[in-house]
Write a protein that holds these residues in place. Sequence first.
Motif, PDB file in Angstrom:
ATOM      1  N   PHE A  80      -4.725 -16.392 -28.829  1.00 20.91           N
ATOM      2  CA  PHE A  80      -3.880 -17.397 -29.472  1.00 20.91           C
ATOM      3  C   PHE A  80      -4.723 -18.464 -30.160  1.00 20.91           C
ATOM      4  O   PHE A  80      -4.417 -18.886 -31.279  1.00 20.91           O
ATOM      5  CB  PHE A  80      -2.935 -18.058 -28.461  1.00 20.91           C
ATOM      6  CG  PHE A  80      -1.995 -19.038 -29.108  1.00 20.91           C
ATOM      7  CD1 PHE A  80      -0.803 -18.602 -29.651  1.00 20.91           C
ATOM      8  CD2 PHE A  80      -2.319 -20.379 -29.217  1.00 20.91           C
ATOM      9  CE1 PHE A  80       0.058 -19.485 -30.287  1.00 20.91           C
ATOM     10  CE2 PHE A  80      -1.470 -21.280 -29.842  1.00 20.91           C
ATOM     11  CZ  PHE A  80      -0.287 -20.823 -30.374  1.00 20.91           C
ATOM     12  N   ALA A  81      -5.787 -18.918 -29.492  1.00 24.90           N
ATOM     13  CA  ALA A  81      -6.654 -19.938 -30.082  1.00 24.90           C
ATOM     14  C   ALA A  81      -7.242 -19.456 -31.398  1.00 24.90           C
ATOM     15  O   ALA A  81      -7.354 -20.219 -32.369  1.00 24.90           O
ATOM     16  CB  ALA A  81      -7.764 -20.310 -29.102  1.00 24.90           C
ATOM     17  N   SER A  82      -7.615 -18.175 -31.452  1.00 22.06           N
ATOM     18  CA  SER A  82      -8.173 -17.606 -32.673  1.00 22.06           C
ATOM     19  C   SER A  82      -7.125 -17.579 -33.776  1.00 22.06           C
ATOM     20  O   SER A  82      -7.410 -17.945 -34.934  1.00 22.06           O
ATOM     21  CB  SER A  82      -8.702 -16.200 -32.390  1.00 22.06           C
ATOM     22  OG  SER A  82      -9.219 -15.611 -33.559  1.00 22.06           O
TER      23      SER A  82
ATOM     24  N   PHE B 274      -4.427 -19.468 -33.973  1.00 27.27           N
ATOM     25  CA  PHE B 274      -4.102 -20.855 -34.302  1.00 27.27           C
ATOM     26  C   PHE B 274      -5.140 -21.426 -35.275  1.00 27.27           C
ATOM     27  O   PHE B 274      -4.795 -22.095 -36.253  1.00 27.27           O
ATOM     28  CB  PHE B 274      -4.046 -21.692 -33.022  1.00 27.27           C
ATOM     29  CG  PHE B 274      -3.335 -22.998 -33.166  1.00 27.27           C
ATOM     30  CD1 PHE B 274      -1.952 -23.072 -33.072  1.00 27.27           C
ATOM     31  CD2 PHE B 274      -4.037 -24.173 -33.385  1.00 27.27           C
ATOM     32  CE1 PHE B 274      -1.286 -24.279 -33.193  1.00 27.27           C
ATOM     33  CE2 PHE B 274      -3.387 -25.387 -33.512  1.00 27.27           C
ATOM     34  CZ  PHE B 274      -2.007 -25.439 -33.410  1.00 27.27           C
ATOM     35  N   GLU B 275      -6.402 -21.132 -35.021  1.00 20.71           N
ATOM     36  CA  GLU B 275      -7.467 -21.624 -35.896  1.00 20.71           C
ATOM     37  C   GLU B 275      -7.371 -21.002 -37.284  1.00 20.71           C
ATOM     38  O   GLU B 275      -7.538 -21.692 -38.299  1.00 20.71           O
ATOM     39  CB  GLU B 275      -8.832 -21.324 -35.280  1.00 20.71           C
ATOM     40  CG  GLU B 275     -10.006 -21.838 -36.102  1.00 20.71           C
ATOM     41  CD  GLU B 275     -11.347 -21.550 -35.466  1.00 20.71           C
ATOM     42  OE1 GLU B 275     -12.370 -21.878 -36.097  1.00 20.71           O
ATOM     43  OE2 GLU B 275     -11.377 -20.991 -34.355  1.00 20.71           O
ATOM     44  N   ARG B 276      -7.097 -19.711 -37.336  1.00 23.71           N
ATOM     45  CA  ARG B 276      -6.955 -19.051 -38.637  1.00 23.71           C
ATOM     46  C   ARG B 276      -5.780 -19.645 -39.424  1.00 23.71           C
ATOM     47  O   ARG B 276      -5.860 -19.797 -40.648  1.00 23.71           O
ATOM     48  CB  ARG B 276      -6.756 -17.545 -38.454  1.00 23.71           C
ATOM     49  CG  ARG B 276      -8.015 -16.799 -38.054  1.00 23.71           C
ATOM     50  CD  ARG B 276      -7.864 -15.308 -38.220  1.00 23.71           C
ATOM     51  NE  ARG B 276      -6.914 -14.727 -37.285  1.00 23.71           N
ATOM     52  CZ  ARG B 276      -7.207 -14.359 -36.043  1.00 23.71           C
ATOM     53  NH1 ARG B 276      -8.428 -14.533 -35.575  1.00 23.71           N
ATOM     54  NH2 ARG B 276      -6.296 -13.821 -35.262  1.00 23.71           N
ATOM     55  N   THR B 277      -4.724 -19.966 -38.713  1.00 25.50           N
ATOM     56  CA  THR B 277      -3.555 -20.536 -39.385  1.00 25.50           C
ATOM     57  C   THR B 277      -3.848 -21.944 -39.894  1.00 25.50           C
ATOM     58  O   THR B 277      -3.424 -22.321 -40.988  1.00 25.50           O
ATOM     59  CB  THR B 277      -2.347 -20.557 -38.433  1.00 25.50           C
ATOM     60  OG1 THR B 277      -2.163 -19.256 -37.867  1.00 25.50           O
ATOM     61  CG2 THR B 277      -1.074 -20.949 -39.180  1.00 25.50           C
TER      62      THR B 277
ATOM     63  N   LEU C 287       5.890 -15.127 -27.683  1.00 29.52           N
ATOM     64  CA  LEU C 287       5.078 -15.808 -26.675  1.00 29.52           C
ATOM     65  C   LEU C 287       5.521 -15.414 -25.268  1.00 29.52           C
ATOM     66  O   LEU C 287       4.699 -15.213 -24.376  1.00 29.52           O
ATOM     67  CB  LEU C 287       5.171 -17.326 -26.854  1.00 29.52           C
ATOM     68  CG  LEU C 287       4.525 -17.893 -28.120  1.00 29.52           C
ATOM     69  CD1 LEU C 287       4.852 -19.370 -28.263  1.00 29.52           C
ATOM     70  CD2 LEU C 287       3.015 -17.677 -28.121  1.00 29.52           C
ATOM     71  N   ALA C 288       6.845 -15.293 -25.073  1.00 26.79           N
ATOM     72  CA  ALA C 288       7.367 -14.930 -23.758  1.00 26.79           C
ATOM     73  C   ALA C 288       6.956 -13.523 -23.353  1.00 26.79           C
ATOM     74  O   ALA C 288       6.893 -13.207 -22.159  1.00 26.79           O
ATOM     75  CB  ALA C 288       8.892 -15.050 -23.742  1.00 26.79           C
ATOM     76  N   CYS C 289       6.671 -12.682 -24.333  1.00 21.54           N
ATOM     77  CA  CYS C 289       6.226 -11.312 -24.060  1.00 21.54           C
ATOM     78  C   CYS C 289       4.707 -11.195 -24.050  1.00 21.54           C
ATOM     79  O   CYS C 289       4.164 -10.084 -24.000  1.00 21.54           O
ATOM     80  CB  CYS C 289       6.824 -10.351 -25.093  1.00 21.54           C
ATOM     81  SG  CYS C 289       8.593 -10.040 -24.858  1.00 21.54           S
ATOM     82  N   GLY C 290       4.031 -12.332 -24.115  1.00 20.94           N
ATOM     83  CA  GLY C 290       2.580 -12.315 -24.050  1.00 20.94           C
ATOM     84  C   GLY C 290       1.892 -11.912 -25.335  1.00 20.94           C
ATOM     85  O   GLY C 290       0.722 -11.504 -25.321  1.00 20.94           O
ATOM     86  N   ILE C 291       2.599 -12.020 -26.464  1.00 22.29           N
ATOM     87  CA  ILE C 291       2.027 -11.690 -27.763  1.00 22.29           C
ATOM     88  C   ILE C 291       1.836 -12.985 -28.549  1.00 22.29           C
ATOM     89  O   ILE C 291       2.811 -13.679 -28.840  1.00 22.29           O
ATOM     90  CB  ILE C 291       2.930 -10.726 -28.546  1.00 22.29           C
ATOM     91  CG1 ILE C 291       3.106  -9.410 -27.772  1.00 22.29           C
ATOM     92  CG2 ILE C 291       2.351 -10.444 -29.934  1.00 22.29           C
ATOM     93  CD1 ILE C 291       4.068  -8.434 -28.425  1.00 22.29           C
ATOM     94  N   PRO C 292       0.604 -13.343 -28.897  1.00 18.46           N
ATOM     95  CA  PRO C 292       0.370 -14.586 -29.637  1.00 18.46           C
ATOM     96  C   PRO C 292       1.150 -14.622 -30.944  1.00 18.46           C
ATOM     97  O   PRO C 292       1.176 -13.640 -31.694  1.00 18.46           O
ATOM     98  CB  PRO C 292      -1.141 -14.576 -29.890  1.00 18.46           C
ATOM     99  CG  PRO C 292      -1.703 -13.735 -28.786  1.00 18.46           C
ATOM    100  CD  PRO C 292      -0.673 -12.655 -28.566  1.00 18.46           C
ATOM    101  N   ALA C 293       1.794 -15.749 -31.203  1.00 19.33           N
ATOM    102  CA  ALA C 293       2.568 -15.929 -32.430  1.00 19.33           C
ATOM    103  C   ALA C 293       2.573 -17.410 -32.780  1.00 19.33           C
ATOM    104  O   ALA C 293       2.679 -18.257 -31.891  1.00 19.33           O
ATOM    105  CB  ALA C 293       3.998 -15.418 -32.256  1.00 19.33           C
TER     106      ALA C 293
ATOM    107  N   LEU D 144      -0.090 -23.407 -27.533  1.00 18.06           N
ATOM    108  CA  LEU D 144      -1.443 -23.958 -27.548  1.00 18.06           C
ATOM    109  C   LEU D 144      -1.920 -24.345 -26.152  1.00 18.06           C
ATOM    110  O   LEU D 144      -3.091 -24.176 -25.813  1.00 18.06           O
ATOM    111  CB  LEU D 144      -1.484 -25.180 -28.468  1.00 18.06           C
ATOM    112  CG  LEU D 144      -2.868 -25.713 -28.851  1.00 18.06           C
ATOM    113  CD1 LEU D 144      -3.684 -24.644 -29.567  1.00 18.06           C
ATOM    114  CD2 LEU D 144      -2.723 -26.949 -29.743  1.00 18.06           C
ATOM    115  N   HIS D 145      -1.003 -24.848 -25.321  1.00 15.58           N
ATOM    116  CA  HIS D 145      -1.382 -25.308 -23.984  1.00 15.58           C
ATOM    117  C   HIS D 145      -0.687 -24.495 -22.883  1.00 15.58           C
ATOM    118  O   HIS D 145      -0.485 -24.987 -21.780  1.00 15.58           O
ATOM    119  CB  HIS D 145      -1.032 -26.789 -23.828  1.00 15.58           C
ATOM    120  CG  HIS D 145      -1.607 -27.653 -24.912  1.00 15.58           C
ATOM    121  ND1 HIS D 145      -2.967 -27.798 -25.105  1.00 15.58           N
ATOM    122  CD2 HIS D 145      -0.998 -28.379 -25.883  1.00 15.58           C
ATOM    123  CE1 HIS D 145      -3.175 -28.608 -26.136  1.00 15.58           C
ATOM    124  NE2 HIS D 145      -2.006 -28.968 -26.630  1.00 15.58           N
ATOM    125  N   ALA D 146      -0.315 -23.269 -23.227  1.00 14.68           N
ATOM    126  CA  ALA D 146       0.395 -22.429 -22.269  1.00 14.68           C
ATOM    127  C   ALA D 146      -0.499 -22.059 -21.084  1.00 14.68           C
ATOM    128  O   ALA D 146      -1.704 -21.855 -21.226  1.00 14.68           O
ATOM    129  CB  ALA D 146       0.894 -21.152 -22.955  1.00 14.68           C
TER     130      ALA D 146
END
Length: 299
Positions: free
Chosen positions: A172-174, A176-179, A205-211, A160-162
């Motif tokens: 990621f924000a999108s 996170f909101e959907r979740t 996340l380390a590979c730059g893929i939102p999760a 969230l604060h990366a």
Amino acid sequence: MAAFPSELEAYIAPDCNRLAFLQDYLLQRGVETSVVPVNGRKHLVVHFPKSAYNPTFKIKTVLTHYDRVPDSPGANDNSVCDLAIADFAVRLHDSSLRGGAHNVRIFFTDGEELGENGVTEQGAFGLAELFRKLGITKDDVYVFDSCGRGTVPVLAQAGLHAKVNSTFKKQFASLFERTQNLLRQVSPQSWMTLPVPYSDNAGFLACGIPAVAITFLPADEATAYARELIKDKNLEKVVMNSHDAESSALPYHFQYEEKMPKTWRLFHTQYDNLLSLTPESWDLLARMLDRLGEARFLA
């Protein structure tokens, strides 16, 4: 314990070959799988017919790790999620045979527990690298870990604060909101966002893929933990494995253990067993998974 499937006891047995168990469990119910070997880890992917996917909507990738630490039954970490998601796969399979498009991909991952040695050692990190190589970077990735105890769904704040690029932040924000909206629908009066120890979300996340990662806690534990976070501003760093303020991680474990939810203190011990589980968690998790399967988000 009536709410949990009878197969759970066999799945947490010390000598259980958990990969073979899941393959057989699904195949007996008409669902085919295959093993995806990556960097010495064996991930299991569920096969759905092509009719299960509609390109108009986003793919929803669901991850649950099937490995466990030696000498622990791993009932909550992560056996309940494994069998719940296996049953979810069966429901999705049956729906797809009737022409329903659910847009869900399911992976049972190997090597999550290796993440304690660094995120690049985690099995999901290699899987996420494979996703990147294949150009699979726009899925919604949902990690379910330790959802067999408690009725408060907790959405992990990791990511969230990366400090990352604007594209990742927006994606990621999108997600996170959907979740959050998903949790509101399934458990409107009792869900939280809190710092949670990394699971398979770390590798992505380390590979730059939102999760995002979802776990459960009993209400009293979640409330007490939230209070501790307010009182001790350093606790979040500890939980997120950030040791900037101290030179060693070891003192953190003992200094802060009493401030952690009891559920987490059972991880990797003999006490992560059937008696530690709460049957109502099973129904809540099933409802959450079904709601996720029904959700449609434009690609």
